[in-house]
Write a protein that holds these residues in place. Sequence first.
Motif, PDB file in Angstrom:
ATOM      1  N   LEU A 202     -17.902 -49.425  19.659  1.00  0.00           N
ATOM      2  CA  LEU A 202     -16.951 -49.504  20.871  1.00  0.00           C
ATOM      3  C   LEU A 202     -15.810 -48.519  19.231  1.00  0.00           C
ATOM      4  CD1 LEU A 202     -16.550 -53.247  20.762  1.00  0.00           C
ATOM      5  CD2 LEU A 202     -16.077 -51.449  22.970  1.00  0.00           C
ATOM      6  N   ARG A 203     -16.078 -48.565  17.836  1.00  0.00           N
ATOM      7  CA  ARG A 203     -15.313 -47.695  17.197  1.00  0.00           C
ATOM      8  C   ARG A 203     -15.460 -46.224  17.337  1.00  0.00           C
ATOM      9  NH1 ARG A 203     -12.671 -50.706  12.616  1.00  0.00           N
ATOM     10  NH2 ARG A 203     -13.665 -52.571  12.731  1.00  0.00           N
ATOM     11  N   LYS A 204     -16.630 -45.456  17.917  1.00  0.00           N
ATOM     12  CA  LYS A 204     -16.817 -44.480  18.277  1.00  0.00           C
ATOM     13  C   LYS A 204     -16.618 -43.894  19.713  1.00  0.00           C
ATOM     14  CE  LYS A 204     -18.875 -40.485  17.193  1.00  0.00           C
ATOM     15  NZ  LYS A 204     -18.407 -39.890  15.601  1.00  0.00           N
ATOM     16  N   LYS A 205     -15.967 -45.383  20.303  1.00  0.00           N
ATOM     17  CA  LYS A 205     -15.293 -45.166  21.487  1.00  0.00           C
ATOM     18  C   LYS A 205     -13.924 -44.828  21.537  1.00  0.00           C
ATOM     19  CE  LYS A 205     -14.912 -47.589  25.944  1.00  0.00           C
ATOM     20  NZ  LYS A 205     -14.868 -48.413  26.912  1.00  0.00           N
ATOM     21  N   LEU A 206     -13.537 -45.281  20.388  1.00  0.00           N
ATOM     22  CA  LEU A 206     -10.921 -44.933  20.209  1.00  0.00           C
ATOM     23  C   LEU A 206     -11.885 -43.634  19.339  1.00  0.00           C
ATOM     24  CD1 LEU A 206     -10.934 -48.953  19.413  1.00  0.00           C
ATOM     25  CD2 LEU A 206     -10.522 -48.018  21.476  1.00  0.00           C
ATOM     26  N   GLU A 207     -12.632 -43.761  18.765  1.00  0.00           N
ATOM     27  CA  GLU A 207     -12.274 -42.300  18.016  1.00  0.00           C
ATOM     28  C   GLU A 207     -11.887 -41.488  18.619  1.00  0.00           C
ATOM     29  OE1 GLU A 207     -16.108 -39.664  15.144  1.00  0.00           O
ATOM     30  OE2 GLU A 207     -15.593 -41.815  14.396  1.00  0.00           O
ATOM     31  N   LEU A 208     -13.298 -41.409  20.171  1.00  0.00           N
ATOM     32  CA  LEU A 208     -13.644 -40.209  20.902  1.00  0.00           C
ATOM     33  C   LEU A 208     -12.070 -40.179  21.736  1.00  0.00           C
ATOM     34  CD1 LEU A 208     -17.217 -40.359  21.605  1.00  0.00           C
ATOM     35  CD2 LEU A 208     -15.749 -38.417  19.745  1.00  0.00           C
ATOM     36  N   GLU A 209     -11.770 -41.247  21.708  1.00  0.00           N
ATOM     37  CA  GLU A 209     -10.648 -40.792  22.857  1.00  0.00           C
ATOM     38  C   GLU A 209      -9.163 -40.839  22.253  1.00  0.00           C
ATOM     39  OE1 GLU A 209     -10.724 -45.383  24.535  1.00  0.00           O
ATOM     40  OE2 GLU A 209     -11.928 -45.405  26.054  1.00  0.00           O
ATOM     41  N   ALA A 210      -9.686 -41.138  21.435  1.00  0.00           N
ATOM     42  CA  ALA A 210      -7.852 -40.586  20.656  1.00  0.00           C
ATOM     43  C   ALA A 210      -7.804 -38.997  20.410  1.00  0.00           C
ATOM     44  CB  ALA A 210      -7.806 -41.114  18.716  1.00  0.00           C
TER      45      ALA A 210
ATOM     46  N   THR B 204     -22.665 -52.667  18.846  1.00  0.00           N
ATOM     47  CA  THR B 204     -21.856 -52.572  19.069  1.00  0.00           C
ATOM     48  C   THR B 204     -20.466 -52.553  19.024  1.00  0.00           C
ATOM     49  OG1 THR B 204     -23.402 -54.455  20.302  1.00  0.00           O
ATOM     50  CG2 THR B 204     -20.302 -54.257  21.219  1.00  0.00           C
ATOM     51  N   ASN B 205     -20.127 -52.799  17.199  1.00  0.00           N
ATOM     52  CA  ASN B 205     -18.902 -52.787  16.620  1.00  0.00           C
ATOM     53  C   ASN B 205     -18.746 -51.048  16.701  1.00  0.00           C
ATOM     54  OD1 ASN B 205     -16.582 -52.559  14.526  1.00  0.00           O
ATOM     55  ND2 ASN B 205     -18.543 -52.875  12.729  1.00  0.00           N
ATOM     56  N   THR B 206     -20.269 -50.477  16.528  1.00  0.00           N
ATOM     57  CA  THR B 206     -20.336 -49.079  15.460  1.00  0.00           C
ATOM     58  C   THR B 206     -19.652 -48.536  17.049  1.00  0.00           C
ATOM     59  OG1 THR B 206     -22.017 -49.168  13.970  1.00  0.00           O
ATOM     60  CG2 THR B 206     -21.427 -46.649  15.252  1.00  0.00           C
TER      61      THR B 206
ATOM     62  N   THR C   9     -32.692 -40.190  18.762  1.00  0.00           N
ATOM     63  CA  THR C   9     -33.257 -40.874  17.855  1.00  0.00           C
ATOM     64  C   THR C   9     -32.006 -42.674  17.743  1.00  0.00           C
ATOM     65  OG1 THR C   9     -33.282 -38.959  16.370  1.00  0.00           O
ATOM     66  CG2 THR C   9     -32.947 -41.171  15.433  1.00  0.00           C
ATOM     67  N   ARG C  10     -31.052 -42.123  18.554  1.00  0.00           N
ATOM     68  CA  ARG C  10     -30.030 -42.933  18.071  1.00  0.00           C
ATOM     69  C   ARG C  10     -29.802 -44.066  19.349  1.00  0.00           C
ATOM     70  NH1 ARG C  10     -25.710 -39.945  19.239  1.00  0.00           N
ATOM     71  NH2 ARG C  10     -25.042 -40.834  21.547  1.00  0.00           N
ATOM     72  N   HIS C  11     -30.631 -43.539  20.234  1.00  0.00           N
ATOM     73  CA  HIS C  11     -30.918 -44.653  21.623  1.00  0.00           C
ATOM     74  C   HIS C  11     -31.744 -45.285  21.646  1.00  0.00           C
ATOM     75  CE1 HIS C  11     -28.219 -41.784  24.065  1.00  0.00           C
ATOM     76  NE2 HIS C  11     -27.377 -43.121  23.193  1.00  0.00           N
ATOM     77  N   GLN C  12     -33.157 -44.625  20.620  1.00  0.00           N
ATOM     78  CA  GLN C  12     -35.284 -45.283  19.710  1.00  0.00           C
ATOM     79  C   GLN C  12     -34.226 -46.073  19.064  1.00  0.00           C
ATOM     80  OE1 GLN C  12     -36.797 -41.878  18.511  1.00  0.00           O
ATOM     81  NE2 GLN C  12     -37.400 -41.820  20.455  1.00  0.00           N
TER      82      GLN C  12
ATOM     83  N   PHE D 122     -17.213 -57.555  13.272  1.00  0.00           N
ATOM     84  CA  PHE D 122     -16.276 -57.190  14.198  1.00  0.00           C
ATOM     85  C   PHE D 122     -15.265 -56.479  13.230  1.00  0.00           C
ATOM     86  CE2 PHE D 122     -18.332 -58.769  17.810  1.00  0.00           C
ATOM     87  CZ  PHE D 122     -18.839 -57.500  18.198  1.00  0.00           C
ATOM     88  N   GLU D 123     -15.188 -56.805  11.830  1.00  0.00           N
ATOM     89  CA  GLU D 123     -14.456 -57.014  11.455  1.00  0.00           C
ATOM     90  C   GLU D 123     -15.132 -55.388  10.101  1.00  0.00           C
ATOM     91  OE1 GLU D 123     -13.678 -59.871   8.150  1.00  0.00           O
ATOM     92  OE2 GLU D 123     -12.814 -61.423  10.764  1.00  0.00           O
ATOM     93  N   ASN D 124     -16.170 -55.529  10.443  1.00  0.00           N
ATOM     94  CA  ASN D 124     -17.056 -54.241   9.684  1.00  0.00           C
ATOM     95  C   ASN D 124     -16.559 -52.774  10.072  1.00  0.00           C
ATOM     96  OD1 ASN D 124     -18.647 -56.315   8.008  1.00  0.00           O
ATOM     97  ND2 ASN D 124     -20.605 -56.203   9.615  1.00  0.00           N
ATOM     98  N   ALA D 125     -16.863 -52.103   9.148  1.00  0.00           N
ATOM     99  CA  ALA D 125     -16.949 -50.399   9.241  1.00  0.00           C
ATOM    100  C   ALA D 125     -17.612 -50.355  10.292  1.00  0.00           C
ATOM    101  CB  ALA D 125     -16.669 -50.086   7.991  1.00  0.00           C
ATOM    102  N   ALA D 126     -17.973 -49.277  11.403  1.00  0.00           N
ATOM    103  CA  ALA D 126     -19.086 -48.373  11.977  1.00  0.00           C
ATOM    104  C   ALA D 126     -19.637 -48.032  10.776  1.00  0.00           C
ATOM    105  CB  ALA D 126     -18.048 -47.608  12.612  1.00  0.00           C
ATOM    106  N   ASP D 127     -21.621 -48.090  11.244  1.00  0.00           N
ATOM    107  CA  ASP D 127     -22.877 -47.788  10.578  1.00  0.00           C
ATOM    108  C   ASP D 127     -22.670 -46.473  10.856  1.00  0.00           C
ATOM    109  OD1 ASP D 127     -23.734 -50.099  10.067  1.00  0.00           O
ATOM    110  OD2 ASP D 127     -24.514 -50.578  11.803  1.00  0.00           O
ATOM    111  N   SER D 128     -23.468 -45.268   9.991  1.00  0.00           N
ATOM    112  CA  SER D 128     -22.804 -43.699  10.290  1.00  0.00           C
ATOM    113  C   SER D 128     -23.612 -43.198  11.659  1.00  0.00           C
ATOM    114  CB  SER D 128     -24.052 -43.582   9.509  1.00  0.00           C
ATOM    115  OG  SER D 128     -25.031 -43.590   9.491  1.00  0.00           O
ATOM    116  N   TRP D 129     -22.906 -42.336  12.714  1.00  0.00           N
ATOM    117  CA  TRP D 129     -23.008 -42.177  13.571  1.00  0.00           C
ATOM    118  C   TRP D 129     -24.111 -40.900  13.231  1.00  0.00           C
ATOM    119  CZ3 TRP D 129     -21.930 -43.995  18.069  1.00  0.00           C
ATOM    120  CH2 TRP D 129     -22.397 -43.342  19.355  1.00  0.00           C
ATOM    121  N   ASN D 130     -24.721 -41.146  14.315  1.00  0.00           N
ATOM    122  CA  ASN D 130     -26.329 -39.815  13.855  1.00  0.00           C
ATOM    123  C   ASN D 130     -26.026 -39.205  14.979  1.00  0.00           C
ATOM    124  OD1 ASN D 130     -28.814 -38.790  14.719  1.00  0.00           O
ATOM    125  ND2 ASN D 130     -30.165 -41.016  13.981  1.00  0.00           N
TER     126      ASN D 130
END
Length: 165
Positions: free
Chosen positions: A111-119, A107-109, A86-89, A73-81
């Motif tokens: 969670l980070r996307k969720k925070l990004e969108l909530e912002a 999960t890290n990706t 494709t993402r769900h597969q 969870f210290e890692n950066a998020a993976d790139s978002w597809n």
Amino acid sequence: MFSIGDTVFYGAHGICSIEDIQEQKFGGEAQSYYILRSHHSTSLTLYHPVNAVNSKLKKLMTKEKAEAVLQCFENAADSWNDRTTTRHQSYQSIIKSAGHLEIAQMTNTLLRKKLELEAIDKKLPAQDTQILQSVTAILYEELATTLQTTASDISDKVDEIIQMN
């Protein structure tokens, strides 16, 4: 082979306790089955063949592995597809692999996307939210069991790690 009283990880069902080993006949010859009780859904009883060739039963992760999973969870998020299908597969493939580190990074990706969108006053797509909820429930439960804490404490720790990085 596992014994009565062992706590195991059972694929998408998460943490289970082996309550018994019994001979059962499910549509064929009688064979020995582990009788499992899900920790996530205590009313759920599961049956798993003792001699299954591709068994989904695994020992719980070690403390060292749990700490490595938390470090993901210290890692950066993976790139978002942006292609939902494709993402769900890809996510389903990761979940089926049952690889703790891969699931933690996914999960890290999310969670980070969720925070990004909530912002920006947006929400994570419903399918991603559903995957996140089901995966975190199982992952946090196994981490909590291994580290002798609660899933709530693990959730707080993950949130803290993500906020710091």
